[in-house]
Design a protein around this motif. Sequence first.
Motif, PDB file in Angstrom:
ATOM      1  N   PRO A 242       0.797  -1.232   0.000  1.00 51.68           N
ATOM      2  CA  PRO A 242       0.000   0.000   0.000  1.00 51.68           C
ATOM      3  C   PRO A 242       0.829   1.281   0.000  1.00 51.68           C
ATOM      4  N   ALA A 243       2.057   1.248   0.514  1.00 48.11           N
ATOM      5  CA  ALA A 243       2.898   2.453   0.504  1.00 48.11           C
ATOM      6  C   ALA A 243       3.204   2.899  -0.931  1.00 48.11           C
ATOM      7  N   ILE A 244       3.379   1.937  -1.841  1.00 45.66           N
ATOM      8  CA  ILE A 244       3.601   2.268  -3.249  1.00 45.66           C
ATOM      9  C   ILE A 244       2.345   2.885  -3.842  1.00 45.66           C
ATOM     10  N   ASN A 245       1.171   2.361  -3.436  1.00 41.31           N
ATOM     11  CA  ASN A 245      -0.087   2.977  -3.877  1.00 41.31           C
ATOM     12  C   ASN A 245      -0.220   4.399  -3.357  1.00 41.31           C
ATOM     13  N   ALA A 246       0.270   4.627  -2.132  1.00 41.39           N
ATOM     14  CA  ALA A 246       0.244   5.983  -1.579  1.00 41.39           C
ATOM     15  C   ALA A 246       1.130   6.916  -2.398  1.00 41.39           C
ATOM     16  N   ALA A 247       2.314   6.424  -2.780  1.00 41.73           N
ATOM     17  CA  ALA A 247       3.227   7.233  -3.608  1.00 41.73           C
ATOM     18  C   ALA A 247       2.580   7.576  -4.940  1.00 41.73           C
ATOM     19  N   ARG A 248       1.945   6.575  -5.556  1.00 41.39           N
ATOM     20  CA  ARG A 248       1.256   6.846  -6.818  1.00 41.39           C
ATOM     21  C   ARG A 248       0.080   7.795  -6.588  1.00 41.39           C
ATOM     22  N   GLY A 249      -0.627   7.617  -5.464  1.00 37.15           N
ATOM     23  CA  GLY A 249      -1.752   8.497  -5.167  1.00 37.15           C
ATOM     24  C   GLY A 249      -1.328   9.953  -5.051  1.00 37.15           C
ATOM     25  N   ILE A 250      -0.186  10.191  -4.418  1.00 38.44           N
ATOM     26  CA  ILE A 250       0.343  11.557  -4.307  1.00 38.44           C
ATOM     27  C   ILE A 250       0.685  12.112  -5.684  1.00 38.44           C
ATOM     28  N   ALA A 251       1.336  11.289  -6.502  1.00 42.50           N
ATOM     29  CA  ALA A 251       1.701  11.729  -7.853  1.00 42.50           C
ATOM     30  C   ALA A 251       0.456  12.056  -8.671  1.00 42.50           C
ATOM     31  N   VAL A 252      -0.572  11.227  -8.542  1.00 42.85           N
ATOM     32  CA  VAL A 252      -1.809  11.461  -9.292  1.00 42.85           C
ATOM     33  C   VAL A 252      -2.525  12.706  -8.786  1.00 42.85           C
ATOM     34  N   GLN A 253      -2.469  12.956  -7.466  1.00 42.71           N
ATOM     35  CA  GLN A 253      -3.068  14.177  -6.916  1.00 42.71           C
ATOM     36  C   GLN A 253      -2.453  15.414  -7.556  1.00 42.71           C
ATOM     37  N   VAL A 254      -1.118  15.437  -7.623  1.00 45.17           N
ATOM     38  CA  VAL A 254      -0.438  16.583  -8.237  1.00 45.17           C
ATOM     39  C   VAL A 254      -0.775  16.650  -9.723  1.00 45.17           C
ATOM     40  N   GLN A 255      -0.790  15.496 -10.387  1.00 44.04           N
ATOM     41  CA  GLN A 255      -1.123  15.461 -11.807  1.00 44.04           C
ATOM     42  C   GLN A 255      -2.511  16.047 -12.060  1.00 44.04           C
ATOM     43  N   ASN A 256      -3.480  15.668 -11.237  1.00 44.20           N
ATOM     44  CA  ASN A 256      -4.843  16.181 -11.415  1.00 44.20           C
ATOM     45  C   ASN A 256      -4.907  17.690 -11.234  1.00 44.20           C
ATOM     46  N   ILE A 257      -4.149  18.193 -10.265  1.00 45.17           N
ATOM     47  CA  ILE A 257      -4.132  19.634 -10.028  1.00 45.17           C
ATOM     48  C   ILE A 257      -3.502  20.359 -11.215  1.00 45.17           C
ATOM     49  N   VAL A 258      -2.379  19.833 -11.701  1.00 45.26           N
ATOM     50  CA  VAL A 258      -1.699  20.438 -12.845  1.00 45.26           C
ATOM     51  C   VAL A 258      -2.566  20.339 -14.097  1.00 45.26           C
ATOM     52  N   ASN A 259      -3.225  19.194 -14.274  1.00 42.44           N
ATOM     53  CA  ASN A 259      -4.068  18.998 -15.454  1.00 42.44           C
ATOM     54  C   ASN A 259      -5.210  19.992 -15.526  1.00 42.44           C
ATOM     55  N   ASN A 260      -5.651  20.488 -14.358  1.00 39.47           N
ATOM     56  CA  ASN A 260      -6.770  21.424 -14.349  1.00 39.47           C
ATOM     57  C   ASN A 260      -6.493  22.666 -15.182  1.00 39.47           C
ATOM     58  N   PHE A 261      -5.215  23.084 -15.240  1.00 46.30           N
ATOM     59  CA  PHE A 261      -4.887  24.263 -16.034  1.00 46.30           C
ATOM     60  C   PHE A 261      -5.218  24.031 -17.504  1.00 46.30           C
ATOM     61  N   SER A 262      -4.745  22.920 -18.047  1.00 51.82           N
ATOM     62  CA  SER A 262      -4.996  22.644 -19.462  1.00 51.82           C
ATOM     63  C   SER A 262      -6.440  22.222 -19.708  1.00 51.82           C
ATOM     64  N   ILE A 263      -7.032  21.484 -18.746  1.00 49.85           N
ATOM     65  CA  ILE A 263      -8.419  21.041 -18.920  1.00 49.85           C
ATOM     66  C   ILE A 263      -9.358  22.236 -18.995  1.00 49.85           C
ATOM     67  N   ASN A 264      -9.149  23.225 -18.119  1.00 50.64           N
ATOM     68  CA  ASN A 264      -9.999  24.419 -18.154  1.00 50.64           C
ATOM     69  C   ASN A 264      -9.854  25.161 -19.475  1.00 50.64           C
ATOM     70  N   PHE A 265      -8.616  25.221 -19.986  1.00 57.39           N
ATOM     71  CA  PHE A 265      -8.389  25.859 -21.280  1.00 57.39           C
ATOM     72  C   PHE A 265      -9.088  25.076 -22.393  1.00 57.39           C
ATOM     73  N   GLN A 266      -8.931  23.760 -22.388  1.00 57.02           N
ATOM     74  CA  GLN A 266      -9.512  22.945 -23.449  1.00 57.02           C
ATOM     75  C   GLN A 266     -11.023  22.808 -23.306  1.00 57.02           C
ATOM     76  N   THR A 267     -11.531  22.862 -22.075  1.00 56.04           N
ATOM     77  CA  THR A 267     -12.974  22.802 -21.867  1.00 56.04           C
ATOM     78  C   THR A 267     -13.666  23.979 -22.535  1.00 56.04           C
ATOM     79  N   ALA A 268     -12.998  25.131 -22.547  1.00 53.18           N
ATOM     80  CA  ALA A 268     -13.556  26.308 -23.210  1.00 53.18           C
ATOM     81  C   ALA A 268     -13.536  26.164 -24.731  1.00 53.18           C
ATOM     82  N   VAL A 269     -12.564  25.419 -25.254  1.00 51.68           N
ATOM     83  CA  VAL A 269     -12.409  25.281 -26.709  1.00 51.68           C
ATOM     84  C   VAL A 269     -13.235  24.130 -27.261  1.00 51.68           C
ATOM     85  N   ASN A 270     -13.388  23.051 -26.489  1.00 48.30           N
ATOM     86  CA  ASN A 270     -14.031  21.836 -26.995  1.00 48.30           C
ATOM     87  C   ASN A 270     -15.421  22.056 -27.585  1.00 48.30           C
ATOM     88  N   PRO A 271     -16.316  22.816 -26.907  1.00 48.47           N
ATOM     89  CA  PRO A 271     -17.631  23.041 -27.533  1.00 48.47           C
ATOM     90  C   PRO A 271     -17.529  23.744 -28.886  1.00 48.47           C
TER      91      PRO A 271
END
Length: 489
Positions: A242-271
């Motif tokens: 489970p400690a390895i899952n925790a490490a991946r969970g932390i990495a994914v948390q940061v990834q999701n936060i960083v992805n929000n920048f591009s997702i918000n930009f692309q969400t405006a363009v997609n429609p």
Amino acid sequence: MLFLVLISLYTSRIVLQTLGIEDYGINNVVAGIISFLGFLTGSLSGASSRFITFSLGKGDLIHLKKTFGNIIAIHLLFAVVILILGETIGLWFVSTQLNIPPEREVAAFWVYQFSILTAIGSIVSMPYNAVIIAHEKMSAFAYLTIGDAILKLGAVFLLIYLPYDKLILYALFILCIQLFDFIVYITYCRRKFEETKSPGIKIDKPLFKEIFYYTGWTMNGNLAVFGYTQGLNILLNIFFNPAINAARGIAVQVQNIVNNFSINFQTAVNPQLTKSYAQEDYPRMHQLLISSSKFSVFLMFLICLPLSLEIDMVLKWWLGSYPAHSNSFLRLILITSILFCLANPIITSVHATGRIKRFQIIEGSMLLMIVPLSYVLLKYFNVPPESVFIVHILIELCTQYARIKIVLPMIEMKTNIYTKEVILPIGKVCISGTIIPVCLYLYLPQNTLTFFIIGIVCILSVTSCIYVFGCTERERNIITSKLRTTLKR
């Protein structure tokens, strides 16, 4: 946006400290099982957005109401499917296959049950989310997202003071927040958008069949995405702990936060991409595809480069202590985030056409290879856990090549134009913008002053390279004009 990022980062820190590494890892992998069934959710979300946006582009309110009603019916049907699969196959897998300490099995059971209900709440709220985005009410979408983040932060603070099992409470709070979000979404949409006000659900068989058929084919691609996302998580749990899952969970948390920048930009363009195709305005669609691909990658690279170089310092400041492998996992996952930015406009474009059968078969089949290849490496070659992310990156690159070859002819765009106006500028910026920051990182001592120096140099280096190598002459003129106007104020 910055406010949302700060809340999310702080929330993740408190969750890790409150739950502890083991419970954090258990929550990540157990809740991830029901997220695996979320390939249904992803398919429904894509279908909702495509058909609602397409109907808006046509300007037919009667058809739009029919579309929304049939989408609601399909979402309710799939909510029942999620419940049945979750309480049978999913429950069996959690109870018998996962590596969970015996003393935490009861807590894991309740986390799983609450996660099923959370997933169902997410499914039934999706059509309303899709309506908000299709109408391009981005300010409302932003406020709702910020409200969700604040509620999660408040829930984490409650965890600290309540004298009950914190892992179970955390899953329960997430469920309550999801139900609250659903009430807010449905209330807002019924007040603002005519198509959501129609009483009852009237099934239009041809339209229902069309949406259902479209959803079915998108499942192949979404099954692949959720397969490698949660499949890799399960593999890491089976072969490590489970400690390895925790490490991946932390990495994914940061990834999701960083992805929000591009997702918000692309969400405006997609429609706009979908509406341009509905109106057969191909030149505008091509320009939107080029611009959204290029600048979302530039934005992501601008964030990921300094974060990758100074990840140890960031994790230390953010979390204090953190699980082993968190830094290497995060560096590799950020590369996949950049590749996602490049893929998303292409995926949106093929969904706009509605002709997704061949695309989904090829893309989904390629992405599904990530898990079995990773399994073989872990099982027979005794490789470190980072290897699964490297497999992901390599297959994602191959899949992007296939996407380009399939989709561009469908929207009447030449491959050499895409290569010249998207791939080459991105390559030039990523290579040239990296040189100076990496040299400084290698030769300067690692301390707080160096952290700020490298951050500033990354921003200056990448933005300069974007201006010189990433922009067309027209784009440079627009940037220069806006800068002059800003400086004169």
